[in-house]
Write a protein that holds these residues in place. Structure first.
Motif, short mmCIF file in Angstrom:
data_model
loop_
_atom_site.label_atom_id
_atom_site.label_comp_id
_atom_site.label_asym_id
_atom_site.label_seq_id
_atom_site.Cartn_x
_atom_site.Cartn_y
_atom_site.Cartn_z
N PRO A 102 -3.55 36.54 2.65
CA PRO A 102 -2.97 36.69 3.99
C PRO A 102 -3.12 38.13 4.47
CG PRO A 102 -1.25 36.61 2.33
CD PRO A 102 -2.54 36.31 1.62
N HIS A 103 -3.15 38.32 5.78
CA HIS A 103 -3.13 39.69 6.31
C HIS A 103 -1.72 40.24 6.20
CE1 HIS A 103 -7.14 39.66 7.98
NE2 HIS A 103 -6.92 38.41 8.36
N ILE A 104 -1.64 41.54 5.95
CA ILE A 104 -0.32 42.19 6.02
C ILE A 104 -0.46 43.33 7.01
CG2 ILE A 104 1.42 43.50 4.76
CD1 ILE A 104 1.06 41.81 2.46
N ILE A 105 0.33 43.26 8.05
CA ILE A 105 0.28 44.32 9.07
C ILE A 105 1.58 45.11 8.97
CG2 ILE A 105 -0.01 44.83 11.53
CD1 ILE A 105 -2.37 43.29 10.53
N ARG A 106 1.46 46.42 8.84
CA ARG A 106 2.67 47.25 8.73
C ARG A 106 2.67 48.27 9.84
NH1 ARG A 106 2.10 46.80 2.97
NH2 ARG A 106 3.87 45.61 2.23
N ARG A 107 3.84 48.44 10.45
CA ARG A 107 4.00 49.50 11.45
C ARG A 107 5.37 50.14 11.23
NH1 ARG A 107 1.82 49.13 16.77
NH2 ARG A 107 3.17 50.90 17.26
N SER A 108 5.43 51.44 11.40
CA SER A 108 6.70 52.13 11.21
C SER A 108 7.07 52.90 12.46
CB SER A 108 6.61 53.11 10.04
OG SER A 108 6.54 52.41 8.83
N VAL A 109 8.36 53.05 12.68
CA VAL A 109 8.84 53.95 13.74
C VAL A 109 9.80 54.94 13.08
CG1 VAL A 109 8.65 52.12 15.46
CG2 VAL A 109 10.87 52.60 14.42
N ILE A 110 9.93 56.10 13.70
CA ILE A 110 10.82 57.12 13.14
C ILE A 110 12.01 57.32 14.08
CG2 ILE A 110 11.03 59.58 12.54
CD1 ILE A 110 9.45 58.11 10.52
N VAL A 111 13.19 57.20 13.48
CA VAL A 111 14.44 57.36 14.23
C VAL A 111 15.12 58.63 13.73
CG1 VAL A 111 16.61 56.24 14.86
CG2 VAL A 111 14.62 54.85 14.27
N VAL A 112 15.65 59.44 14.63
CA VAL A 112 16.39 60.62 14.19
C VAL A 112 17.80 60.59 14.74
CG1 VAL A 112 14.46 62.24 13.89
CG2 VAL A 112 15.52 61.98 16.15
N ASP A 113 18.67 61.35 14.10
CA ASP A 113 20.01 61.57 14.63
C ASP A 113 20.80 60.26 14.73
OD1 ASP A 113 21.84 63.35 15.52
OD2 ASP A 113 21.27 63.24 17.63
N TYR A 114 20.67 59.41 13.74
CA TYR A 114 21.34 58.11 13.76
C TYR A 114 21.75 57.78 12.32
CZ TYR A 114 21.87 54.26 17.13
OH TYR A 114 22.36 53.39 18.06
N PRO A 115 23.06 57.82 11.99
CA PRO A 115 23.47 57.46 10.63
C PRO A 115 23.00 56.03 10.32
CG PRO A 115 25.30 58.43 11.83
CD PRO A 115 24.20 58.23 12.83
N GLU A 116 22.56 55.82 9.09
CA GLU A 116 21.92 54.56 8.71
C GLU A 116 22.80 53.33 9.00
OE1 GLU A 116 20.42 54.61 4.73
OE2 GLU A 116 19.54 52.61 4.89
N SER A 117 24.09 53.46 8.65
CA SER A 117 24.96 52.29 8.83
C SER A 117 25.14 51.96 10.31
CB SER A 117 26.31 52.55 8.16
OG SER A 117 26.83 53.78 8.59
N GLU A 118 25.28 53.01 11.15
CA GLU A 118 25.41 52.76 12.60
C GLU A 118 24.14 52.14 13.17
OE1 GLU A 118 26.70 55.94 15.20
OE2 GLU A 118 28.07 56.64 13.63
N LEU A 119 23.02 52.63 12.67
CA LEU A 119 21.74 52.10 13.12
C LEU A 119 21.65 50.61 12.79
CD1 LEU A 119 18.91 52.72 14.32
CD2 LEU A 119 18.14 53.27 12.02
N ALA A 120 22.10 50.27 11.59
CA ALA A 120 22.05 48.87 11.16
C ALA A 120 22.91 48.00 12.08
CB ALA A 120 22.53 48.75 9.71
N ILE A 121 24.08 48.52 12.49
CA ILE A 121 24.96 47.76 13.39
C ILE A 121 24.28 47.58 14.76
CG2 ILE A 121 27.18 47.82 14.63
CD1 ILE A 121 28.29 49.32 12.09
N THR A 122 23.71 48.70 15.28
CA THR A 122 23.03 48.63 16.58
C THR A 122 21.91 47.60 16.57
OG1 THR A 122 23.47 51.00 16.85
CG2 THR A 122 21.79 50.04 18.30
N LEU A 123 21.23 47.49 15.43
CA LEU A 123 20.04 46.63 15.37
C LEU A 123 20.31 45.19 14.92
CD1 LEU A 123 17.36 49.10 13.91
CD2 LEU A 123 17.81 48.55 16.31
#
Lengths: 416, 416
Positions: A176-197
């Motif tokens: 199978p194909h595996i396509i990976r893309r990443s984005v970089i987030v700054v100034d966002y505590p991990e747990s808060e980011l998880a809630i937002t998303l």
């Protein structure tokens, strides 16, 4: 599909050499969706090799990949051992011999018997000419598995694996194909980011998975899509990244690269700005990071390692009295270094570092682990103070370098 | 005595993390004469762990050392699995709990259930408090073997292994002493060196072994003596090194360190000389290497990364016309950079680099892989030309850095 990697080499078992081949191979296999189930490092001797090969052939791995143990001086033992294991015999491979002969001619070296022996391979093995050295790579089918033997020299093995082995695996197997893309987030505590998303994450298609990869003050969100229709996967990932950009707005600082130096380069070239660096504690390390990227000369004017106080005075033109009043490791000196660096190099933005990497204190008795980073832009200078007394000298230099690179985008990019 | 190392971690199998723990442990064990027979990297799951432990306990290794898999989030599975394998049960270790509690108090963090679980260990295991983290290290005797479980965090594992595990092994087992000393030889082809040393080598006592370790233009000769009387071993090795100094004379440049930066530092401080560096292609990397050594500020005045041509003109004061006539990557510019760098920093000796690291050519169309290194000392400037078109950008920067460091001692130290 699964693979196991066998690293052959006494120099790795004794700790003299750090094995990087298995990490490289594992990463490359991961990109095409082949899972590595085990990595084994074993001794160079025939018994260990045969035992490990037997064990691997009785496992449920589709690929058995070995590195090392193909060198000409141990040729007799290792390749003969391999032939016996395969119930086969060594034959002269003319293509391999021609290649080695050509390689020797080009470099003006004389072939000897040991070199010629490199061209002898098990008759059932397919030979993949190693473009970067004299040891041919072997690809052998046995008991429904593929055995791939690569040399130990990292440069040869890693280049050949990426350029020839990976495409060959992809061609011969319906992965199978595996396509990976990443984005970089700054100034966002991990747990808060998880809630937002949460909502967005719950609505991801089942063939797309998400990983949170924090690194310093940044979080990399990595999306991986797996399936047989490449176009659909790419479209769907792009679509999800668009949604993310909308949700995260300015907190999302890059959708194209995870390398902070590339993000900085992108910012500088887009805004047609130039950079210079005055380093004391980091001793040239930030400069080295910036110049690791091809094309950095477009925005990077240069740097100065002002390692002794005298150079801060003579070249960076910071008065001796000023340094004595404030001490060389101080907010004021970091500030002055950045301002004067911008002047000296005639750059728009300038970065400076001053601190004590230890293990001893400096001449002003500043404590080990104390450092300041200065950043000058358009008449304003930002200074940040850091204190890492528990770091070793090398770790301190690395951390302050990372902090300095992060500071550039925190202060400049995020407020752009 | 023999040991095997088991590295537990999916992030290593996927290639996301490079394992450096096993290399560190292997090196430390080698120093005390314990041979590593196998290193295995396996998945984080209970089945893989139990299978590998069973296999290791049926091997002829005296020590079985695991790293990773002790984290609190997988605590239930991994430590419970370990207890079952040992036919044991988990009990609360008060000493470990006290330590973790103290650690949390100091850092102002709140303990939770997961953290408290870290203090539960198999009842038959001896606990070695991990001074650098919350996962206790386990030392368990079973079937005449020692099982040592270490965490995966490199900083914790490596420090604890060196500071506590190695001394404990040495204390509990009657291992022979291994004394190692190395000398550095330059300007001597390996085969010729071997011929020169034949008589001396043949007369070495049987408890002293010799290795040739070439690296760049240097050869490290490593003497290892193994035995139970440390004083005799040390005396004998010192005696053999004295003989070597006599045979090799000026070709032997160090009997105390194998680190080229230390050798250079030693030369500069002994001769009370100062150094400055003007870097173009190496972008700050030589400066970073020099400053990696504590105390380098005594002889290193500083450096400039003259990355764009304009800086070579404005700060290094090389006229534009001169650069245009000779091209920026040329013997003449390398020479001028070194001379003017010495002037700018008021140093006795100055080093310069100019070249094309690629992947594209520079504005003068110089070919990728071309580089010059300049070295100024007492009115004389040496320039060396290098051409490595087959190297990647990063490799090119590393090679030119090494060549520059070697050039210092070739031209200065060996002719001292």
């Amino acid at each position: 599909m699964n693979a196991c990697i066998i690293v052959i080499g006494d120099e790795i078992l004794s700790g003299r050499t750090l094995d990087t081949n298995s990490n490289f191979i594992a990463k490359q296999l991961d990109l095409i969706g082949v899972s590595v189930t085990q990595i084994s490092t074993i001794s160079d001797n025939p018994t260990s090799i045969v035992n490990k090969l037997k064990e691997s052939f009785s496992s449920d791995n589709d690929f058995i990949i070995t590195t090392g143990g193909l060198g000409p001086t141990q040729d007799d033992k290792t390749k003969q051992t391999l032939a016996e294991f395969l119930s086969d015999q060594l034959v002269l491979n003319q293509q391999a011999l021609d290649f080695i002969t050509r390689l020797y001619c080009t470099n003006g070296r004389t072939m000897n018997d040991l070199t010629r022996k490199q061209a002898w391979v098990p008759s059932s093995s397919e030979v993949i000419i190693n473009r970067y050295g004299t040891a041919p790579i072997l690809w052998t089918k046995k008991s429904n598995k593929i055995l791939i033997n690569l040399p130990g020299v990292p440069y040869e093995t890693q280049a050949m694996f990426k350029e020839f082995i990976i495409p060959k695996i992809k061609k011969e197997f319906n992965l199978p194909h595996i396509i990976r893309r990443s984005v970089i987030v700054v100034d966002y505590p991990e747990s808060e980011l998880a809630i937002t998303l949460t909502d967005w994450e719950n609505n991801l298609p089942d063939y797309i998975s998400l990983s949170y990869l924090p690194s310093g003050a940044r979080i990399e969100l990595r999306l991986s899509a797996k399936g047989f229709n490449k176009t659909i996967l790419e479209e769907e990932i792009a679509h999800e990244i668009k949604k993310l950009s909308f949700i995260l707005d300015k907190k999302l600082i890059s959708t194209t690269t995870t390398n902070i130096v590339e993000i900085i380069a992108d910012f500088f070239s887009k805004n047609q700005l130039t950079l210079s660096i005055a380093e004391s504690i980091t001793g040239g390390n930030i400069s080295r990071k910036i110049t690791s990227l091809a094309g950095s000369s477009v925005y990077y004017k240069g740097g100065i390692t002002a390692y002794c106080t005298q150079i801060k005075e003579n070249i960076l033109k910071i008065p001796e009295s000023f340094i004595n009043t404030h001490k060389v490791v101080s907010e004021e000196v970091a500030k002055k270094m950045a301002i004067n660096c911008a002047k000296l190099f005639n750059s728009d933005i300038a970065l400076s570092t001053t601190g004590v990497a230890g293990p001893g204190s400096d001449e002003f008795d500043d404590s080990v682990g104390l450092a300041y980073i200065g950043l000058y832009f358009k008449g304003i200078t930002y200074v940040k103070k850091y204190n890492y007394p528990y770091l070793t000298r090398d770790e301190m230099i690395t951390w302050i370098t990372n902090k300095a690179l992060e500071l550039i985008y925190f202060e400049l990019i995020k407020n752009k």
